[in-house]
Scaffold this motif. Structure first.
Motif, PDB file in Angstrom:
ATOM      1  N   GLU A 372      42.294  29.321  35.948  1.00 52.03           N
ATOM      2  CA  GLU A 372      42.841  30.594  35.481  1.00 52.03           C
ATOM      3  C   GLU A 372      42.296  31.002  34.111  1.00 52.03           C
ATOM      4  N   ARG A 373      41.589  30.102  33.433  1.00 52.40           N
ATOM      5  CA  ARG A 373      41.168  30.400  32.064  1.00 52.40           C
ATOM      6  C   ARG A 373      40.048  31.423  32.003  1.00 52.40           C
ATOM      7  N   GLU A 374      39.208  31.459  32.988  1.00 48.06           N
ATOM      8  CA  GLU A 374      38.099  32.414  33.018  1.00 48.06           C
ATOM      9  C   GLU A 374      38.147  33.140  34.362  1.00 48.06           C
ATOM     10  N   PRO A 375      39.073  34.105  34.482  1.00 52.32           N
ATOM     11  CA  PRO A 375      39.325  34.683  35.804  1.00 52.32           C
ATOM     12  C   PRO A 375      38.264  35.665  36.273  1.00 52.32           C
ATOM     13  N   TYR A 376      37.408  36.156  35.365  1.00 50.36           N
ATOM     14  CA  TYR A 376      36.471  37.205  35.765  1.00 50.36           C
ATOM     15  C   TYR A 376      35.238  36.625  36.449  1.00 50.36           C
ATOM     16  N   GLU A 377      34.745  37.348  37.455  1.00 50.91           N
ATOM     17  CA  GLU A 377      33.537  36.954  38.168  1.00 50.91           C
ATOM     18  C   GLU A 377      32.595  38.144  38.245  1.00 50.91           C
ATOM     19  N   PRO A 378      31.284  37.888  38.342  1.00 49.35           N
ATOM     20  CA  PRO A 378      30.348  39.005  38.485  1.00 49.35           C
ATOM     21  C   PRO A 378      30.503  39.668  39.847  1.00 49.35           C
ATOM     22  N   PHE A 379      30.097  40.931  39.910  1.00 49.83           N
ATOM     23  CA  PHE A 379      30.099  41.635  41.190  1.00 49.83           C
ATOM     24  C   PHE A 379      28.935  41.145  42.054  1.00 49.83           C
ATOM     25  N   SER A 380      29.172  41.096  43.335  1.00 50.90           N
ATOM     26  CA  SER A 380      28.073  40.829  44.262  1.00 50.90           C
ATOM     27  C   SER A 380      27.299  42.132  44.504  1.00 50.90           C
ATOM     28  N   THR A 381      26.101  42.006  45.045  1.00 49.20           N
ATOM     29  CA  THR A 381      25.307  43.203  45.340  1.00 49.20           C
ATOM     30  C   THR A 381      26.040  44.108  46.324  1.00 49.20           C
ATOM     31  N   ALA A 382      26.685  43.519  47.326  1.00 49.67           N
ATOM     32  CA  ALA A 382      27.414  44.315  48.321  1.00 49.67           C
ATOM     33  C   ALA A 382      28.557  45.091  47.665  1.00 49.67           C
ATOM     34  N   GLU A 383      29.251  44.457  46.721  1.00 50.29           N
ATOM     35  CA  GLU A 383      30.356  45.140  46.040  1.00 50.29           C
ATOM     36  C   GLU A 383      29.839  46.282  45.175  1.00 50.29           C
TER      37      GLU A 383
END
Length: 599
Positions: A372-383
């Motif tokens: 939970e400490r680093e909840p952000y993720e990069p977007f995928s190409t499809a997104e």
């Protein structure tokens, strides 16, 4: 909504299951272990349990999720105590002065209660109750004691006095005295070793205090004047609200000041604390009060209707809040960190010099799960493809919540620069300008009165990516510059104050993103920053270069070496604009097709 953490259904009923952290789970517990934390230890093996399990006494999921909050807070409290005990060992015994003060407070409490009882009376009048018919009975007037009150009360006090004299003679405290001592220790946030001699010293001091109080009460019942001693004077020092003002002011010109958004959040946190405990002197705030505030925050949702949000905290906690999304541990920790920062500033200013053993009471945050400490993720190409094929980009729509052109340009600038949403929102017209070699760049700064940056390293120059130029960002700047001064906001909808407008825009974007691209808590506007960093690595940019582009502080003190002052007086980041331009233009999203409608 997903199942709440720590709630599990078993045999048709819900139970609370809380895993102990690795530093405790299965490890031998030092002996003797304090009784107040005995629930953490398996009495048969002498080792810490691997998890706490308690029945929630319900078969209803919503009821279980309401009940579990108190268990979660209690589990964190116990684990905090256990880790502190293992780290620091048995707490040092309390001082004789502290013992005397606690006993004195007990005596004052008993004498004060006696005054209240005799002032209001007990309402006994045996002659009336025996001789008069029911319709003639008169209620007690509450103006002092009757003769029967006095007789019964005198007998009761004499009996209690004899009992405490017997305890004094035997040098052994009874259950009542022990409970008074336990309560006094707990209220002050102390944890004493079971074998600590201070327990017996406290019990003996409380026996003497109770004898003294009963002697005074018996004298009062004979008509003597026995005044109740005055309570100790209030601790000296600033109140919490006054300390908030000092922290927010932060000194004169050139001093580093908290961000306006941080000041606003800290003000809300202080208001809630004051609603729960009053505007205490900072030297009097204890960990017990800080934990009580933390546990109250756990019960609050992350957002509330205005009518509920205006309620004082004690009243708010009485409401049924189960239908609102819950606040997470990170949010609670952030609030505690702000209050901790206020007191840390007061400590630097010398407000705790008379308390050499003082420790910050707001260091009672929760241990957040690593996931939970680093909840952000990069977007995928499809997104990204779904997002940039949505109506704002493909059909030129401008929803009201998107605040005009911000709906279109904020995501694109985030994708091709890694800039934070507030950094984009607070740009002035003059912050997009041509520099060395005619290179256009974003001057991300806090020079303006309403401009703020997250960190010192966030100030930077980011060349405008060639894709943003192709899409027409410089045309937007030129059109605004024809009618507005260079100091005017680049985005008309984001005139000062900016923070509330950025928050409202972020909520809109979160909803828009969920509808058209991806609905996941790890995918937010901040994901553009993660996406850009990943694309930088894929393009072969060195860490030093992409840190310079995103304003991260990696690279140590040497990163600030080699900076040059430009013609306009600003400093570069130690890497020339032409180099940064060449590097940022390497960043691409090869499988992403931007079919943009700018009409």
């Amino acid at each position: 909504m997903g199942r709440m953490k720590f709630v599990q259904r078993r045999a048709g009923r819900y139970e609370f299951r809380f895993p102990l952290p690795d530093v405790l789970a299965g490890k031998p517990a030092p002996q003797p272990w304090p009784d107040s934390m005995a629930v953490l230890v398996n009495a048969r093996t002498g080792r810490f349990k691997t998890e706490l399990i308690r029945s929630l006494q319900t078969t209803e999921r919503k009821s279980a999720e309401r009940k579990v909050l108190a268990h979660i807070a209690d589990a964190h409290r116990l684990i905090d105590q256990a880790q502190r005990y293992l780290r620091e060992g048995p707490p040092k015994s309390i001082t004789p002065d502290q013992i005397a003060a606690m006993a004195r407070e007990h005596e004052i409490h008993l004498l004060s209660q006696d005054e209240l009882i005799r002032e209001r009376g007990l309402g006994l009048n045996l002659a009336v109750e025996i001789d008069l018919a029911e319709e003639d009975e008169r209620p007690h007037d509450g103006l002092g004691m009757t003769d029967d009150d006095l007789d019964v009360y005198r007998l009761g006090i004499a009996d209690l006095d004899q009992n405490v004299r017997a305890q004094s003679a035997k040098m052994r405290a009874g259950e009542a005295i022990s409970s008074f001592v336990n309560r006094a220790v707990e209220q002050r946030g102390m944890t004493l070793h079971p074998e600590d001699p201070a327990w017996r010293q406290l019990e003996h001091a409380f026996i003497k205090a109770q004898r003294s109080a009963f002697s005074g009460i018996l004298a009062r019942l004979e008509g003597d004047e026995v005044p109740t001693p005055a309570r100790p004077s209030e601790p000296k020092g600033e109140t919490l609200t006054a300390s908030l003002t000092l922290w927010a002011g932060a000194g004169g010109a050139g001093a580093r000041k908290p961000q306006p958004s941080s000041v606003a959040e800290a003000t809300r946190a202080v208001r809630r604390f004051v609603e729960l405990h009053g505007d205490l002197r900072i030297t009097a705030i204890s960990k017990v009060q800080a934990r009580a505030f933390r546990d109250a925050l756990v019960k609050l949702p992350k957002a509330l209707p205005v009518r509920l949000g205006r309620l004082p905290l004690p009243e708010l906690l009485k409401q049924d809040l189960s239908k609102y999304p819950r606040r997470n541990a990170q949010t609670v920790n952030k609030t505690l960190a702000l209050l901790s920062g206020i007191l840390a500033r007061a400590e630097r200013d010398g407000f705790f010099e008379e308390l050499p053993a003082w420790s910050n009471p707001f260091h009672v945050g929760f241990d957040v799960a690593p996931a939970e400490r680093e909840p952000y993720e990069p977007f995928s190409t499809a997104e990204l493809q779904r997002l940039f094929s949505s109506p704002v980009f493909a059909k030129g729509e401008r929803p009201l919540g998107g605040r005009g052109e911000a709906a279109f340009w904020f995501p694109l600038i985030g994708l091709f620069s890694g800039a934070r949403r507030t950094e984009i929102a607070q740009l002035k017209i003059g912050d997009v300008r041509a520099g060395e070699g005619g290179i256009w760049y974003l001057d991300i700064t806090n020079e303006g009165a309403d401009q703020n940056l997250k960190t010192v390293s966030s100030a930077r120059s980011v060349p405008v990516h060639k894709e943003l130029i192709r899409l027409g960002l410089l045309d937007v700047v030129a059109a605004r510059a024809k009618t507005q001064p260079q100091t005017a906001p680049l985005w008309p909808e984001f005139a000062a104050p900016i923070d509330p407008k950025v928050k409202a825009w972020t909520k809109w974007f979160g909803r828009y993103l969920g509808i058209h691209a991806v609905d996941h808590s790890a995918k937010t506007f901040h994901s553009f920053r993660h996406t850009f960093k990943r694309a930088c690595r894929e393009a072969g940019l060195s860490e030093e270069v992409h840190n310079a582009l995103t304003g991260h502080s990696g690279g140590g003190v040497g990163r600030r070496y080699g900076r040059e002052r430009r013609a306009d007086g600003t400093l570069d980041c130690g890497i020339s604009l032409p180099r940064l331009q060449a590097e940022i233009d390497k960043v691409s999203y090869r499988d992403l097709k931007l079919l943009i409608d700018k009409s």
